[in-house]
Scaffold this motif. Structure first.
Motif, PDB file in Angstrom:
ATOM      1  N   LEU A  86       0.664  -1.455  -0.169  1.00 58.19           N
ATOM      2  CA  LEU A  86       0.302   0.583  -0.723  1.00 58.19           C
ATOM      3  C   LEU A  86       1.177   1.263  -0.011  1.00 58.19           C
ATOM      4  O   LEU A  86       0.491   2.157  -0.711  1.00 58.19           O
ATOM      5  CB  LEU A  86      -0.989  -0.089   1.277  1.00 58.19           C
ATOM      6  N   VAL A  87       1.963   1.194   1.194  1.00 57.09           N
ATOM      7  CA  VAL A  87       2.642   2.447   0.687  1.00 57.09           C
ATOM      8  C   VAL A  87       3.642   3.096  -0.514  1.00 57.09           C
ATOM      9  O   VAL A  87       3.152   4.250  -0.579  1.00 57.09           O
ATOM     10  CB  VAL A  87       3.711   2.760   2.342  1.00 57.09           C
ATOM     11  N   LEU A  90       0.322   3.599  -2.847  1.00 57.47           N
ATOM     12  CA  LEU A  90       0.296   5.429  -2.513  1.00 57.47           C
ATOM     13  C   LEU A  90       1.309   6.449  -3.420  1.00 57.47           C
ATOM     14  O   LEU A  90       1.073   7.593  -3.490  1.00 57.47           O
ATOM     15  CB  LEU A  90      -0.451   5.425  -1.570  1.00 57.47           C
ATOM     16  N   HIS A  93       1.368   6.624  -6.551  1.00 57.13           N
ATOM     17  CA  HIS A  93      -0.252   7.451  -7.077  1.00 57.13           C
ATOM     18  C   HIS A  93       0.164   9.099  -7.013  1.00 57.13           C
ATOM     19  O   HIS A  93      -0.559  10.467  -7.837  1.00 57.13           O
ATOM     20  CB  HIS A  93      -1.378   7.229  -6.359  1.00 57.13           C
ATOM     21  N   MET A  94       0.810   9.499  -5.892  1.00 53.53           N
ATOM     22  CA  MET A  94       1.414  11.130  -5.410  1.00 53.53           C
ATOM     23  C   MET A  94       2.411  11.812  -6.366  1.00 53.53           C
ATOM     24  O   MET A  94       2.316  12.812  -7.026  1.00 53.53           O
ATOM     25  CB  MET A  94       1.678  11.042  -3.693  1.00 53.53           C
ATOM     26  N   LEU A  95       3.391  10.940  -6.648  1.00 51.95           N
ATOM     27  CA  LEU A  95       3.936  11.539  -8.352  1.00 51.95           C
ATOM     28  C   LEU A  95       3.355  11.751  -9.035  1.00 51.95           C
ATOM     29  O   LEU A  95       3.278  12.258  -9.941  1.00 51.95           O
ATOM     30  CB  LEU A  95       5.399   9.767  -8.127  1.00 51.95           C
TER      31      LEU A  95
END
Lengths: 288, 207
Positions: A86-87, A90, A93-95
């Protein structure tokens, strides 16, 4: 006290907080909503591109449902291993929110799913779900930079094969590069007609079919046959289109026959793969 | 069936992730620097320009540009250079092989990345036609710097964009179908037009 009893009593001691699940689900949908919309758009763009995306996703949902039913009697459990998926997902995705590549975010979405499964369902329930979940990666649109050379090779194969078949059928044809010239028109075997989408779909379905097939021989056959089958079916399709052009003229390409022929490649290749990769019938016992 | 043991940390992680998602995917926050492509003169040295035949929506559809033009600059000797200048918040659309859209149908190969020697230093990506005449070149400007490595720029920029609005990238693209493909770029008309266009653009005042 057995291990199972311990696990059960421990799990049942966990307070029921369904609102937390709804909160997580809502946040997840908010985070990956735009990515899901983008994926859906890519899957439904045309039959020439990632047409198998929805089919495979529906198949994965069906498989997940079946696997979850098998483990419904297990006690509630959770595993922190999920954070290892998960980390990074995420972060990816943020990038991508800044890069807008979308593909990175789609990878993040598919990476997050096994993570959530570990966290909310536990290891025992998640292990049988891993293969279907990871097969979702086979629905991702492949960037053109990786597929360009494959497209070209497939176009050349289709052109040369159809020219050879036309000559065998005594249909006059002149072939050069990826262009075929017949009496009533000249046709270019373009990227869309390369058969790449059928090839991608066939390989994806073959992998899924092989995984659920109990016969090793059938597994090997289904994996080996997927690519040649997709190429042959596409050659047949291009041949059919060329013959239609030869009989009725180039206008036939502007009709639905063109797109339907694309769908036909899926409708022929995929059932053959399912058929070859089906589980062999169990021999009836002597008692029966 | 579902355990909520780790639901709170997961919710926290998703909330943090949601911040850049809201900024970029939902609100689409952007900030402009007040510069505009209109500052680039229709006449550069001896070259007069007229707009190319692109549709008004072309730049927006192809590169997601909110501000763009494509002009053909010609001198009295008949030399002609095509200049595209576009500004977009979607950087990848601008830097990812712009020649595929701007020189469609031409077989251009990436030749080299060069720096103009005179200040300001401009990193130019040069493309030469395969086996025939033709050359194209482009430069990418972000804030007040020319981008030497678009991928690295994109990654660094993405990290900055986690909690900040997007800023535009500007693409300057020149092409000349009649230029000898092996010509020294700095001595070409294209280089001259590109330099002047960049000078015009960068001298425009911030609002």
């Amino acid at each position: 006290m057995s291990e199972e009893t311990l696990q059960t009593s421990d799990s049942y001691s966990e307070p029921q907080q369904p609102w937390l699940l709804y909160l997580v689900l809502s946040l997840f949908l908010l985070v990956f909503g735009p990515t899901t919309v983008w994926l859906y758009q890519r899957w439904t763009m045309s039959v020439w591109q990632n047409g198998h995306g929805i089919l495979v996703t529906l198949l994965v949902i069906y498989l997940l449902r079946g696997e979850l039913k098998k483990t419904q009697d297990l006690a509630r459990d959770s595993s922190p291993v999920g954070f290892l998926f998960l980390v990074p997902a995420l972060l990816m995705h943020m990038l991508d929110t800044g890069m807008h590549s979308q593909i990175l975010s789609a990878i993040a979405l598919f990476l997050a799913l096994p993570g959530l499964a570990f966290i909310f369902l536990g290891s025992a329930r998640t292990k049988p779900l891993l293969f279907p979940l990871f097969s979702l990666f086979l629905t991702l649109p492949i960037p053109l930079v990786f597929t360009e050379s494959i497209h070209f090779a497939l176009r050349v194969i289709a052109t040369d094969s159809v020219a050879w078949l036309l000559k065998l059928s005594n249909v006059p044809v002149y072939a050069t590069g990826t262009t075929l010239q017949v009496e009533h028109g000249t046709l270019q075997v373009a990227d869309a007609c390369s058969g790449f989408s059928t090839l991608y779909a066939a390989i994806t379905i073959a992998i899924l079919t092989a995984y659920f097939c109990h016969s090793v021989t059938r597994r090997i056959v289904v994996l080996l046959i997927a690519a040649p089958l997709a190429i042959v079916v596409n050659i047949a399709r291009v041949m059919l289109l060329i013959l239609l052009v030869n009989w009725f003229g180039l206008d036939v390409l502007a009709t639905s026959a063109h797109e339907l022929s694309g769908l036909l490649t899926f409708m022929v290749a995929l059932p053959i793969i399912f058929y070859i990769g089906r589980n062999p019938e169990q021999p009836q016992s002597a008692e029966n | 069936m579902f355990s909520t043991r780790y639901a709170i940390p997961v919710a926290l992680l998703l909330t943090v992730t949601l911040v850049p998602s809201l900024i970029h995917n939902y609100f689409g926050l952007t900030v402009t620097d007040g510069k505009t492509t209109n500052r680039i003169s229709n006449r550069l040295s001896d070259f007069e320009s007229k707009p190319s035949s692109r549709n008004p929506e072309w730049g927006e559809v192809t590169f997601d540009c909110y501000d763009w033009f494509e002009r053909i600059y010609k001198d009295k000797q008949g030399n002609s250079v095509r200049l595209f200048v576009g500004r977009s918040f979607d950087h990848k659309k601008l830097y990812h092989h712009p020649e595929l859209a701007l020189s469609y149908g031409n077989d251009l190969a990436r030749a080299e990345k060069i720096d103009f020697s005179l200040p300001p230093e401009i990193t130019v990506y040069l493309l030469r036609a395969n086996g025939k005449r033709g050359m194209a070149a482009y430069a990418l400007l972000y804030e007040d710097e020319f981008i030497a490595n678009p991928i690295l720029h994109q990654i660094n920029n993405s990290l900055n964009l986690l909690v900040s609005p997007r800023k535009p990238l500007t693409l300057f693209y020149v092409s000349d179908d009649n230029e000898k493909s092996q010509a020294l770029f700095a001595e070409t008309t294209m280089a001259h037009i590109l330099r002047q266009a960049i000078d015009d653009f960068t001298s425009s005042s911030n609002i």
